[in-house]
Design a protein around this motif. Structure first.
Motif, PDB file in Angstrom:
ATOM      1  N   MET A 197       0.850  -1.175   0.000  1.00  0.00           N
ATOM      2  CA  MET A 197       0.000   0.000   0.000  1.00  0.00           C
ATOM      3  C   MET A 197       0.899   1.243   0.000  1.00  0.00           C
ATOM      4  O   MET A 197       1.825   1.338   0.791  1.00  0.00           O
ATOM      5  CB  MET A 197      -0.908  -0.026   1.239  1.00  0.00           C
ATOM      6  CG  MET A 197      -1.776   1.196   1.384  1.00  0.00           C
ATOM      7  SD  MET A 197      -2.808   1.268   2.866  1.00  0.00           S
ATOM      8  CE  MET A 197      -3.634  -0.286   2.867  1.00  0.00           C
ATOM      9  N   SER A 198       0.590   2.179  -0.889  1.00  0.00           N
ATOM     10  CA  SER A 198       1.383   3.400  -0.954  1.00  0.00           C
ATOM     11  C   SER A 198       1.128   4.261   0.286  1.00  0.00           C
ATOM     12  O   SER A 198       0.130   4.082   0.992  1.00  0.00           O
ATOM     13  CB  SER A 198       1.024   4.189  -2.217  1.00  0.00           C
ATOM     14  OG  SER A 198      -0.247   4.794  -2.070  1.00  0.00           O
TER      15      SER A 198
ATOM     16  N   LYS B 174       0.302   7.360   0.357  1.00  0.00           N
ATOM     17  CA  LYS B 174      -0.909   8.143   0.116  1.00  0.00           C
ATOM     18  C   LYS B 174      -2.159   7.313   0.425  1.00  0.00           C
ATOM     19  O   LYS B 174      -3.085   7.794   1.085  1.00  0.00           O
ATOM     20  CB  LYS B 174      -0.919   8.629  -1.336  1.00  0.00           C
ATOM     21  CG  LYS B 174      -1.964   9.658  -1.632  1.00  0.00           C
ATOM     22  CD  LYS B 174      -1.781  10.215  -3.030  1.00  0.00           C
ATOM     23  CE  LYS B 174      -2.797  11.293  -3.293  1.00  0.00           C
ATOM     24  NZ  LYS B 174      -2.632  11.933  -4.588  1.00  0.00           N
ATOM     25  N   ASP B 175      -2.183   6.068  -0.024  1.00  0.00           N
ATOM     26  CA  ASP B 175      -3.312   5.181   0.264  1.00  0.00           C
ATOM     27  C   ASP B 175      -3.422   4.903   1.762  1.00  0.00           C
ATOM     28  O   ASP B 175      -4.529   4.802   2.299  1.00  0.00           O
ATOM     29  CB  ASP B 175      -3.176   3.863  -0.497  1.00  0.00           C
ATOM     30  CG  ASP B 175      -3.411   4.025  -1.982  1.00  0.00           C
ATOM     31  OD1 ASP B 175      -4.017   5.035  -2.390  1.00  0.00           O
ATOM     32  OD2 ASP B 175      -2.971   3.141  -2.753  1.00  0.00           O
ATOM     33  N   GLN B 176      -2.273   4.793   2.424  1.00  0.00           N
ATOM     34  CA  GLN B 176      -2.260   4.580   3.879  1.00  0.00           C
ATOM     35  C   GLN B 176      -2.886   5.777   4.599  1.00  0.00           C
ATOM     36  O   GLN B 176      -3.673   5.605   5.541  1.00  0.00           O
ATOM     37  CB  GLN B 176      -0.805   4.382   4.326  1.00  0.00           C
ATOM     38  CG  GLN B 176      -0.612   4.094   5.781  1.00  0.00           C
ATOM     39  CD  GLN B 176       0.890   3.954   6.109  1.00  0.00           C
ATOM     40  OE1 GLN B 176       1.749   3.988   5.239  1.00  0.00           O
ATOM     41  NE2 GLN B 176       1.180   3.814   7.373  1.00  0.00           N
TER      42      GLN B 176
ATOM     43  N   LYS C 149      -6.697   5.676   3.925  1.00  0.00           N
ATOM     44  CA  LYS C 149      -7.327   4.614   4.726  1.00  0.00           C
ATOM     45  C   LYS C 149      -7.441   5.040   6.190  1.00  0.00           C
ATOM     46  O   LYS C 149      -8.490   4.873   6.819  1.00  0.00           O
ATOM     47  CB  LYS C 149      -6.527   3.323   4.604  1.00  0.00           C
ATOM     48  CG  LYS C 149      -7.123   2.166   5.372  1.00  0.00           C
ATOM     49  CD  LYS C 149      -6.299   0.909   5.217  1.00  0.00           C
ATOM     50  CE  LYS C 149      -6.940  -0.202   6.049  1.00  0.00           C
ATOM     51  NZ  LYS C 149      -6.106  -1.394   6.066  1.00  0.00           N
TER      52      LYS C 149
ATOM     53  N   GLU D  24     -10.167  13.656  -2.097  1.00  0.00           N
ATOM     54  CA  GLU D  24      -9.671  12.383  -2.656  1.00  0.00           C
ATOM     55  C   GLU D  24     -10.581  11.221  -2.242  1.00  0.00           C
ATOM     56  O   GLU D  24     -10.906  10.353  -3.058  1.00  0.00           O
ATOM     57  CB  GLU D  24      -8.246  12.137  -2.188  1.00  0.00           C
ATOM     58  CG  GLU D  24      -7.631  10.914  -2.778  1.00  0.00           C
ATOM     59  CD  GLU D  24      -6.747  11.201  -3.976  1.00  0.00           C
ATOM     60  OE1 GLU D  24      -6.366  10.220  -4.621  1.00  0.00           O
ATOM     61  OE2 GLU D  24      -6.445  12.364  -4.259  1.00  0.00           O
TER      62      GLU D  24
ATOM     63  N   LEU E 178     -12.861   8.734  -4.571  1.00  0.00           N
ATOM     64  CA  LEU E 178     -12.825   7.267  -4.460  1.00  0.00           C
ATOM     65  C   LEU E 178     -14.229   6.698  -4.272  1.00  0.00           C
ATOM     66  O   LEU E 178     -14.578   5.680  -4.874  1.00  0.00           O
ATOM     67  CB  LEU E 178     -11.937   6.843  -3.288  1.00  0.00           C
ATOM     68  CG  LEU E 178     -10.434   6.945  -3.484  1.00  0.00           C
ATOM     69  CD1 LEU E 178      -9.713   6.699  -2.162  1.00  0.00           C
ATOM     70  CD2 LEU E 178      -9.976   5.951  -4.532  1.00  0.00           C
TER      71      LEU E 178
END
Length: 167
Positions: free
Chosen positions: A1-2, A4-6, A9, A52, A56
């Motif tokens: 997981m990048s 940014k995604d972390q 989340k 963001e 999503l």
């Protein structure tokens, strides 16, 4: 997981747990296990994180709506299962859409487009329901009233439930 995604989340977890308003970027960086500076490398502020996440959510809902082929109750049930899982995953955004709308011009615009697309998708869904005998054939005014009612329910279901807790 990048990274940014972390961050996204972690923000969504906190927003769903505590609500959007009280959560700060410091809370998000702590939840993500990173420094505030690292968070600011990816996002200028909390509003960018919300934007963001909103994008999503829209993508996930579009995936559900792209596959609207409602021929029977099983396909209808499958569609709603997917939609409800997306609704639950992004419940904080759904619950606080009126607050989010006023955070920035970008969020105001995406909220407006989101609502317009939701109404369009509901019209398609009602039409499909009538076409396949799930609903009787409706006049244009009946369709618009039904779409209005479903829109209100979709937008305000969570706040309504929260206000009526214990009743």
């Amino acid at each position: 997981m990048s990274r940014k995604d972390q961050i996204l989340k972690s923000a969504l977890i906190l927003f769903n747990k505590k609500s959007i308003r009280p959560v700060t970027t410091n809370h998000i960086s702590t939840e993500a296990g990173i420094s505030p500076g690292n968070l600011y490398y990816h996002f200028r502020n909390k509003e960018e994180i919300i934007l963001e996440l909103f994008q999503l959510m829209i993508k996930e809902e579009e995936r559900a709506c792209e596959s609207i082929i409602i021929e029977d109750f099983t396909s209808l049930e499958n569609y709603f299962k997917h939609y409800i899982s997306v609704y639950y995953e992004f419940r904080s955004l759904k619950k606080e859409i009126l607050y989010i709308k006023y955070l920035s011009p970008e969020l105001e615009e995406i909220s407006k487009v989101y609502f317009e697309n939701m109404v369009k998708d509901l019209r398609i869904m009602v039409s499909e329901f009538s076409l396949h005998g799930i609903l009787r054939e409706l006049s244009e005014s009946e369709t618009e009233r039904l779409v209005d009612h479903i829109s209100l329910l979709a937008l305000f279901w969570l706040p309504y439930c929260e206000m009526n807790e214990g009743n």
